[in-house]
Scaffold this active site. Structure first.
Site, PDB file in Angstrom:
ATOM      1  N   HIS A 113      41.920  42.247  31.467  1.00  0.00           N
ATOM      2  CA  HIS A 113      43.380  42.130  31.342  1.00  0.00           C
ATOM      3  C   HIS A 113      43.859  41.186  32.439  1.00  0.00           C
ATOM      4  O   HIS A 113      44.030  41.579  33.596  1.00  0.00           O
ATOM      5  CB  HIS A 113      44.026  43.509  31.454  1.00  0.00           C
ATOM      6  CG  HIS A 113      43.589  44.441  30.369  1.00  0.00           C
ATOM      7  ND1 HIS A 113      44.284  44.594  29.182  1.00  0.00           N
ATOM      8  CD2 HIS A 113      42.511  45.255  30.270  1.00  0.00           C
ATOM      9  CE1 HIS A 113      43.648  45.454  28.406  1.00  0.00           C
ATOM     10  NE2 HIS A 113      42.578  45.877  29.043  1.00  0.00           N
ATOM     11  N   ARG A 114      44.098  39.948  32.071  1.00  0.00           N
ATOM     12  CA  ARG A 114      44.329  38.896  33.070  1.00  0.00           C
ATOM     13  C   ARG A 114      45.815  38.685  33.374  1.00  0.00           C
ATOM     14  O   ARG A 114      46.218  37.596  33.758  1.00  0.00           O
ATOM     15  CB  ARG A 114      43.681  37.602  32.572  1.00  0.00           C
ATOM     16  CG  ARG A 114      42.176  37.736  32.379  1.00  0.00           C
ATOM     17  CD  ARG A 114      41.523  36.409  31.984  1.00  0.00           C
ATOM     18  NE  ARG A 114      41.985  35.935  30.694  1.00  0.00           N
ATOM     19  CZ  ARG A 114      41.446  36.285  29.521  1.00  0.00           C
ATOM     20  NH1 ARG A 114      40.447  37.144  29.499  1.00  0.00           N
ATOM     21  NH2 ARG A 114      41.904  35.795  28.390  1.00  0.00           N
ATOM     22  N   GLU A 120      40.514  42.931  45.403  1.00  0.00           N
ATOM     23  CA  GLU A 120      39.473  43.955  45.397  1.00  0.00           C
ATOM     24  C   GLU A 120      38.796  44.084  46.754  1.00  0.00           C
ATOM     25  O   GLU A 120      38.671  43.118  47.509  1.00  0.00           O
ATOM     26  CB  GLU A 120      38.425  43.615  44.327  1.00  0.00           C
ATOM     27  CG  GLU A 120      37.382  44.697  44.125  1.00  0.00           C
ATOM     28  CD  GLU A 120      36.444  44.408  42.961  1.00  0.00           C
ATOM     29  OE1 GLU A 120      35.529  45.221  42.711  1.00  0.00           O
ATOM     30  OE2 GLU A 120      36.618  43.359  42.300  1.00  0.00           O
ATOM     31  N   ASP A 220      53.572  43.706  35.771  1.00  0.00           N
ATOM     32  CA  ASP A 220      54.926  43.998  35.286  1.00  0.00           C
ATOM     33  C   ASP A 220      54.852  45.040  34.172  1.00  0.00           C
ATOM     34  O   ASP A 220      53.788  45.317  33.608  1.00  0.00           O
ATOM     35  CB  ASP A 220      55.644  42.724  34.830  1.00  0.00           C
ATOM     36  CG  ASP A 220      55.036  42.078  33.597  1.00  0.00           C
ATOM     37  OD1 ASP A 220      54.979  42.737  32.541  1.00  0.00           O
ATOM     38  OD2 ASP A 220      54.608  40.906  33.678  1.00  0.00           O
ATOM     39  N   ARG A 231      44.028  50.876  26.407  1.00  0.00           N
ATOM     40  CA  ARG A 231      43.049  51.651  27.166  1.00  0.00           C
ATOM     41  C   ARG A 231      43.285  53.156  27.113  1.00  0.00           C
ATOM     42  O   ARG A 231      42.400  53.927  27.474  1.00  0.00           O
ATOM     43  CB  ARG A 231      43.034  51.169  28.626  1.00  0.00           C
ATOM     44  CG  ARG A 231      42.595  49.721  28.773  1.00  0.00           C
ATOM     45  CD  ARG A 231      41.238  49.467  28.135  1.00  0.00           C
ATOM     46  NE  ARG A 231      40.760  48.111  28.398  1.00  0.00           N
ATOM     47  CZ  ARG A 231      39.570  47.653  28.019  1.00  0.00           C
ATOM     48  NH1 ARG A 231      38.750  48.446  27.344  1.00  0.00           N
ATOM     49  NH2 ARG A 231      39.220  46.417  28.288  1.00  0.00           N
TER      50      ARG A 231
END
Length: 313
Positions: A113-114, A120, A220, A231
Site C-alpha cells: 500500500h504505497r 521503519e 490520510d 486487509r
C-alpha cells in the site's frame, strides 16, 4: 511484551503532559493516544498523532469556516453521501500516524500500500529484538488446494506439533547465530581485528521473516479506509487482518460518523457487476436464472451466489 521498558517510560512521560489547542480533537481517540493495542503474540498498534475529525471532512466538503454546521444529523448525512458516491478529497483532509510492531512478512505485504509515509526500524543501526511470531494452534493450517494464496484445514496432532517445533527452533537458532555474528562465540572468536563482530547490516541477513520489526506509518483517512477495506476482509491473511481489525476500532473512536458510513458502504456492502445486476432484475421479474443461462463464468456465478444466497454452481 508490547512495549519495552524504555518505550513504556516514554509513553508515561508523554501522557503526563497536556496541551491547550484551538483545534478540534476527538475525545475518545485522545483517551487511547500513545497506548499500545496488542496484536498477535508480540505486536501492537498505537496512535501517536492525528489531524482532523468528522468536522474536518464536512468543512472541506462545504469549504466553510470553523466547524461548519453544528447539526450532527446534517453532518452525518453529508459524510454518508460523500462516501457512498466515492468523493475522496474531503476524507484526505484527515491524517493519522501509527506506531506499529509487526512480523517482517506482514510488513512486506503491508508495504504494497504505497499511499502512506513510512519510517521503519533499521537493523543497520540497531540490534534486532529477540521476538518472533509463532502462530497459535488454531491458525496453523495446511496449504489450500483451491486457493494458491490461502489456507486449508488446520493441522492436528503430531503434524501441528512438528510444524511449531520447526518454526520455534529455526527462529531460536537464527537469533543465536545473529548474536554470534555481532559479538563472537563462546570461545571469543569475532570477525574483525577491532573485536567488534560482523557489521550489523550484514549480521541481520539470516534472520527469518517471522521476526518483528517496527515502523511509524502515516496516512490520510481516504487511503486508510481503502487499506482497511482490503486487509480487514475475510479473505485477507489472518496475520495482517488482525492489525486491520484493531485499526478499525481506532477509526471508530477517531471519526465515528465516517466509521459508520464506512461499515455500511464498504465493509458491509457488496460490489455487483452489470451482468450481476441484470441477473437480479431477471429474478425479480420471475425468471429462473441458473449459471448456465446467466452469461457468467462458474467463478463469477459462485461469487454472486455467495452475495445473494443463491445455489452455487
Amino acid at each position: 511484551m508490547p512495549l519495552n521498558a524504555a518505550q513504556q517510560a516514554e509513553v508515561a512521560d508523554i501522557r503526563s503532559e497536556s496541551y491547550s489547542t484551538h483545534r478540534e480533537v476527538s475525545p475518545e481517540l485522545e483517551a487511547i493516544l500513545y497506548e499500545p493495542i496488542p496484536v498477535l503474540d508480540h505486536g501492537f498498534v498505537r496512535v501517536v498523532d492525528y489531524m482532523g475529525t468528522d468536522s474536518a471532512i464536512v468543512q472541506a466538503a462545504r469549504v466553510s469556516y470553523g466547524k461548519g454546521t453544528k447539526k450532527t444529523r446534517e453532518d452525518e448525512g453529508l459524510i454518508r453521501y460523500l462516501l457512498r458516491h466515492r468523493h475522496t478529497t474531503p476524507f484526505e483532509m484527515c491524517e493519522i500516524k501509527f506506531h506499529i510492531k509487526l512480523p517482517i512478512f506482514v510488513a512486506r505485504q503491508w508495504i504494497r500500500h504505497r499511499t502512506a509515509n513510512v519510517n521503519e526500524y533499521s537493523g543497520r543501526y540497531s540490534i534486532m529484538d529477540k521476538e518472533f511470531y509463532v502462530p497459535s494452534p488454531e491458525h496453523l493450517a495446511a496449504q489450500s488446494i483451491s486457493n494458491r494464496q490461502g489456507r486449508g484445514d488446520v493441522l492436528q496432532g503430531e503434524e501441528a506439533a512438528r510444524a511449531l517445533e520447526i518454526i520455534k527452533e529455526d527462529a531460536r537458532q537464527a537469533y543465536e547465530h545473529y548474536e554470534e555474528l555481532l559479538n563472537g562465540n563462546e570461545e571469543g572468536v569475532v570477525f574483525d581485528d577491532a573485536k567488534q563482530g560482523l557489521a550489523r547490516e550484514l549480521a541481520r541477513m539470516n534472520l527469518p521473516v517471522n521476526f518483528y520489526t517496527q515502523w511509524y506509518w502515516k496516512i490520510d483517512l481516504h487511503n486508510l479506509m481503502h487499506f482497511l477495506a482490503l486487509r480487514a476482509d475475510a479473505h485477507a491473511q489472518y496475520e495482517i487482518r488482525v492489525y486491520a481489525d484493531a485499526m478499525i476500532e481506532v477509526l471508530k473512536k477517531w471519526v465515528p460518523l465516517t466509521y459508520q458510513a464506512f461499515m455500511d458502504y464498504r465493509m458491509g456492502a457488496a460490489e455487483i457487476s452489470a451482468k450481476g445486476l441484470e441477473i437480479i432484475q431477471r429474478r425479480l421479474a420471475g425468471e429462473a436464472v441458473s449459471q448456465e443461462n446467466s452469461g457468467l463464468s462458474k467463478r463469477e456465478w459462485n461469487e454472486l451466489a455467495g452475495i445473494l444466497g443463491l445455489e452455487a454452481a
